[in-house]
Design a protein around this motif. Structure first.
Motif, PDB file in Angstrom:
ATOM      1  N   UNK A   1      42.070  37.511  35.159  1.00  0.00           N
ATOM      2  CA  UNK A   1      42.377  36.670  36.124  1.00  0.00           C
ATOM      3  C   UNK A   1      43.664  37.482  36.993  1.00  0.00           C
ATOM      4  N   UNK A   2      44.110  38.017  36.298  1.00  0.00           N
ATOM      5  CA  UNK A   2      45.404  38.965  36.787  1.00  0.00           C
ATOM      6  C   UNK A   2      44.591  39.959  38.076  1.00  0.00           C
ATOM      7  N   UNK A   3      43.638  40.698  37.317  1.00  0.00           N
ATOM      8  CA  UNK A   3      43.185  41.631  37.908  1.00  0.00           C
ATOM      9  C   UNK A   3      42.213  41.165  39.397  1.00  0.00           C
ATOM     10  N   UNK A   4      41.669  40.064  39.095  1.00  0.00           N
ATOM     11  CA  UNK A   4      41.062  39.329  40.097  1.00  0.00           C
ATOM     12  C   UNK A   4      41.850  38.851  41.183  1.00  0.00           C
TER      13      UNK A   4
ATOM     14  N   UNK B   1      43.673  39.016  46.587  1.00  0.00           N
ATOM     15  CA  UNK B   1      44.832  39.131  47.405  1.00  0.00           C
ATOM     16  C   UNK B   1      44.815  40.261  48.431  1.00  0.00           C
ATOM     17  N   UNK B   2      44.618  41.475  47.791  1.00  0.00           N
ATOM     18  CA  UNK B   2      44.677  42.889  48.481  1.00  0.00           C
ATOM     19  C   UNK B   2      43.553  42.559  49.649  1.00  0.00           C
ATOM     20  N   UNK B   3      42.350  42.310  49.020  1.00  0.00           N
ATOM     21  CA  UNK B   3      41.127  42.314  49.992  1.00  0.00           C
ATOM     22  C   UNK B   3      41.351  41.368  51.116  1.00  0.00           C
TER      23      UNK B   3
ATOM     24  N   UNK C   1      49.359  35.616  47.855  1.00  0.00           N
ATOM     25  CA  UNK C   1      48.154  35.819  47.013  1.00  0.00           C
ATOM     26  C   UNK C   1      48.213  36.842  45.917  1.00  0.00           C
ATOM     27  N   UNK C   2      48.918  38.071  46.565  1.00  0.00           N
ATOM     28  CA  UNK C   2      48.913  39.019  45.514  1.00  0.00           C
ATOM     29  C   UNK C   2      50.198  38.713  44.456  1.00  0.00           C
ATOM     30  N   UNK C   3      51.309  37.993  44.946  1.00  0.00           N
ATOM     31  CA  UNK C   3      52.169  37.498  44.040  1.00  0.00           C
ATOM     32  C   UNK C   3      51.737  36.712  42.947  1.00  0.00           C
TER      33      UNK C   3
ATOM     34  N   UNK D   1      48.349  49.426  34.524  1.00  0.00           N
ATOM     35  CA  UNK D   1      46.865  49.949  34.781  1.00  0.00           C
ATOM     36  C   UNK D   1      46.501  48.742  35.303  1.00  0.00           C
ATOM     37  N   UNK D   2      46.673  47.443  34.557  1.00  0.00           N
ATOM     38  CA  UNK D   2      45.805  46.272  35.241  1.00  0.00           C
ATOM     39  C   UNK D   2      46.194  45.974  36.816  1.00  0.00           C
ATOM     40  N   UNK D   3      47.563  46.365  37.278  1.00  0.00           N
ATOM     41  CA  UNK D   3      47.838  46.195  38.541  1.00  0.00           C
ATOM     42  C   UNK D   3      47.011  47.350  39.361  1.00  0.00           C
ATOM     43  N   UNK D   4      47.112  48.615  38.678  1.00  0.00           N
ATOM     44  CA  UNK D   4      46.380  49.648  39.652  1.00  0.00           C
ATOM     45  C   UNK D   4      44.945  49.489  39.663  1.00  0.00           C
ATOM     46  N   UNK D   5      44.288  48.796  38.683  1.00  0.00           N
ATOM     47  CA  UNK D   5      42.614  48.569  38.684  1.00  0.00           C
ATOM     48  C   UNK D   5      42.496  47.267  39.754  1.00  0.00           C
ATOM     49  N   UNK D   6      43.557  46.302  39.685  1.00  0.00           N
ATOM     50  CA  UNK D   6      43.230  45.374  40.504  1.00  0.00           C
ATOM     51  C   UNK D   6      43.365  45.842  42.156  1.00  0.00           C
ATOM     52  N   UNK D   7      44.496  46.477  42.375  1.00  0.00           N
ATOM     53  CA  UNK D   7      44.672  47.136  43.548  1.00  0.00           C
ATOM     54  C   UNK D   7      43.732  47.922  44.267  1.00  0.00           C
ATOM     55  N   UNK D   8      43.236  48.884  43.350  1.00  0.00           N
ATOM     56  CA  UNK D   8      42.111  49.854  43.821  1.00  0.00           C
ATOM     57  C   UNK D   8      40.957  49.043  44.095  1.00  0.00           C
ATOM     58  N   UNK D   9      40.539  48.032  43.249  1.00  0.00           N
ATOM     59  CA  UNK D   9      39.371  47.268  43.523  1.00  0.00           C
ATOM     60  C   UNK D   9      39.596  46.326  44.885  1.00  0.00           C
ATOM     61  N   UNK D  10      40.700  46.061  45.007  1.00  0.00           N
ATOM     62  CA  UNK D  10      41.193  45.233  46.390  1.00  0.00           C
ATOM     63  C   UNK D  10      40.879  46.051  47.482  1.00  0.00           C
ATOM     64  N   UNK D  11      41.456  47.228  47.445  1.00  0.00           N
ATOM     65  CA  UNK D  11      41.566  48.252  48.489  1.00  0.00           C
ATOM     66  C   UNK D  11      39.989  48.716  48.951  1.00  0.00           C
ATOM     67  N   UNK D  12      39.179  48.817  47.992  1.00  0.00           N
ATOM     68  CA  UNK D  12      37.715  49.257  48.111  1.00  0.00           C
ATOM     69  C   UNK D  12      37.158  47.919  48.679  1.00  0.00           C
ATOM     70  N   UNK D  13      37.354  46.786  48.190  1.00  0.00           N
ATOM     71  CA  UNK D  13      36.749  45.524  48.569  1.00  0.00           C
ATOM     72  C   UNK D  13      36.917  45.020  50.226  1.00  0.00           C
ATOM     73  N   UNK D  14      38.461  45.146  50.450  1.00  0.00           N
ATOM     74  CA  UNK D  14      39.038  44.987  51.768  1.00  0.00           C
ATOM     75  C   UNK D  14      38.250  45.874  52.912  1.00  0.00           C
ATOM     76  N   UNK D  15      38.119  47.327  52.408  1.00  0.00           N
ATOM     77  CA  UNK D  15      37.562  48.167  53.484  1.00  0.00           C
ATOM     78  C   UNK D  15      35.967  47.993  53.747  1.00  0.00           C
ATOM     79  N   UNK D  16      35.272  47.535  52.546  1.00  0.00           N
ATOM     80  CA  UNK D  16      33.899  47.464  52.774  1.00  0.00           C
ATOM     81  C   UNK D  16      33.628  46.009  53.471  1.00  0.00           C
ATOM     82  N   UNK D  17      34.618  44.904  53.137  1.00  0.00           N
ATOM     83  CA  UNK D  17      34.471  43.956  53.956  1.00  0.00           C
ATOM     84  C   UNK D  17      34.689  43.776  55.313  1.00  0.00           C
TER      85      UNK D  17
END
Length: 414
Positions: free
Chosen positions: A29-32, A37-39, A279-281, A325-341
């Protein structure tokens, strides 16, 4: 085997299947939470930047990047000003203009700005000729007393091409019976649509020589309008020109003339970024919860590591690595998702409109046919850094609690 001990243990905790599935759920849930939030933050700021860029481009398509005008009196030697301007390599085009406030009367009355231009020179500083929807700008010939109106202005006045309008200027002339307002009949020869309400509803264009005759200005003009190769240099170039002309001149650029608009847009974007950062917080707060529960679950492991010689600082690093690492996974996922969206947002919007049979962005309201986006690398990097910073801070307290674990107390009931 070549990794530092805290990193190796932190990675093992991240990959290992935990006895308590609820902890894994909270970590997911933290990763999502961080990713969503980043997306949302990247996509929203890209859309706001896109609208801001669209407004700026439409505005600057009709307005000059900078103007140099006479201070309190008409600029008489404007041809010399044009020659001096064109010697500057930073200047793309120069054109004289006259601008006066007026009341235009047709079937109805509407105040507007009347601008006198030379049609052949206007293309060097604006895209007015390309925005004509009826008639041509070239029809503003000297002595014809033709006028070109913005689309909204023509609708408010209730006139069409071929109709006459009365232009009443805020200038008085002396007559034997006293002061009389300057009035002149013009024939509507064209209508333009800039897609920006300030011009479509508040601008009328006439030939510069016709307006000089009406105002009895001789060869004088209000000033010269400049278009730059780089709009960010507008004020510097206009100031240099005013100094080169050696006289009292007023210099202004597009950022000064529209300061309130761009300040409001910037403030809106900043406030929206702050709100969406919550949302990120929220994802970071979930990370705190999952890390605290993990520390509680790993009390025995921490105690054994301590008895094997792992220092409190190293124990703290273990959980900081795992949480980061959990924060890094969530951030990278959000950046990729945000760019694609963001890159596919226009297609997604069109699909929603087709599915629901609605028009989310009506052209007659927003003057646009799609959803403008401007994905800026600086915004993406800033958002990613903020998300990583929040995730890192979220690991400090649980890691500190883990470092304070007393081995004897933790192993008492094992």
């Amino acid at each position: 085997m070549y990794k530092p001990v805290p990193v190796a243990i932190g990675l093992r905790y991240l990959r290992a299947k935990r006895r308590n599935g609820f902890i894994s759920f909270i970590s997911l849930a933290s990763i999502l939470g961080i990713a969503l939030g980043v997306t949302a933050l990247i996509t929203t700021l890209a859309v706001m930047s896109g609208f801001q860029k669209e407004i700026r481009d439409r505005m600057l398509g009709m307005a000059a990047h900078a103007t140099v005008s006479g201070y309190g009196e008409p600029l008489q030697d404007w041809r010399h000003a044009v020659q001096v301007s064109l010697k500057d390599a930073r200047v793309a085009g120069v054109a004289p203009y006259i601008e006066k406030e007026a009341l235009i009367s047709g079937a109805n009355n509407q105040p507007a700005m009347v601008r006198g231009v030379l049609p052949a020179e206007e293309a060097k500083v604006s895209v007015l000729a390309d925005k004509m929807v009826q008639g041509k700008l070239s029809e503003l010939t000297p002595g014809s007393f033709n006028i070109v109106l913005g689309r909204e202005l023509a609708l408010w006045l209730g006139v069409r091409v071929g109709d006459d309008v009365i232009v009443t200027l805020a200038e008085f002339r002396s007559t034997p019976v006293g002061g009389v307002q300057t009035m002149k009949r013009f024939r509507v020869s064209g209508i333009f649509e800039a897609g920006y309400n300030e011009f479509d509803k508040g601008l009328a264009v006439v030939n510069l020589e016709d307006l000089q005759r009406v105002l009895r200005m001789g060869q004088g003009v209000t000033g010269v309008r400049l278009r730059m190769h780089d709009m960010d240099l507008a004020f510097d170039v206009a100031r240099d020109l005013a100094l080169a002309l050696k006289g009292p001149y007023r210099v202004s650029d597009w950022t000064q003339d529209n300061a309130n608009l761009f300040r409001a847009l910037k403030m809106e974007k900043t406030v929206m970024a702050i709100l969406l950062s919550l949302l990120v917080a929220m994802g970071a707060f979930n990370l705190v919860s999952s890390q605290v529960m993990l520390v509680t679950d790993k009390q025995a492991d921490i105690a054994i590591l301590r008895t094997l010689g792992l220092t409190p600082g190293k124990v703290m690093q273990v959980f900081m690595v795992q949480g980061s690492l959990i924060g890094l996974i969530g951030t990278v996922s959000g950046v990729v998702g945000g760019i694609l969206l963001t890159l596919n947002l226009d297609a997604i919007l069109h699909g929603i409109e087709l599915l629901l049979h609605v028009k989310l962005l009506p052209e007659d309201v927003y003057y646009i046919t799609g959803l403008p986006t401007d994905l800026q690398a600086s915004d993406v990097v800033t958002i990613a850094c903020v998300a990583l910073g929040m995730a890192f801070l979220a690991t400090l307290y649980p890691a500190w609690r883990a470092a304070r674990t007393a081995p004897a107390e933790a192993l008492r009931y094992e």
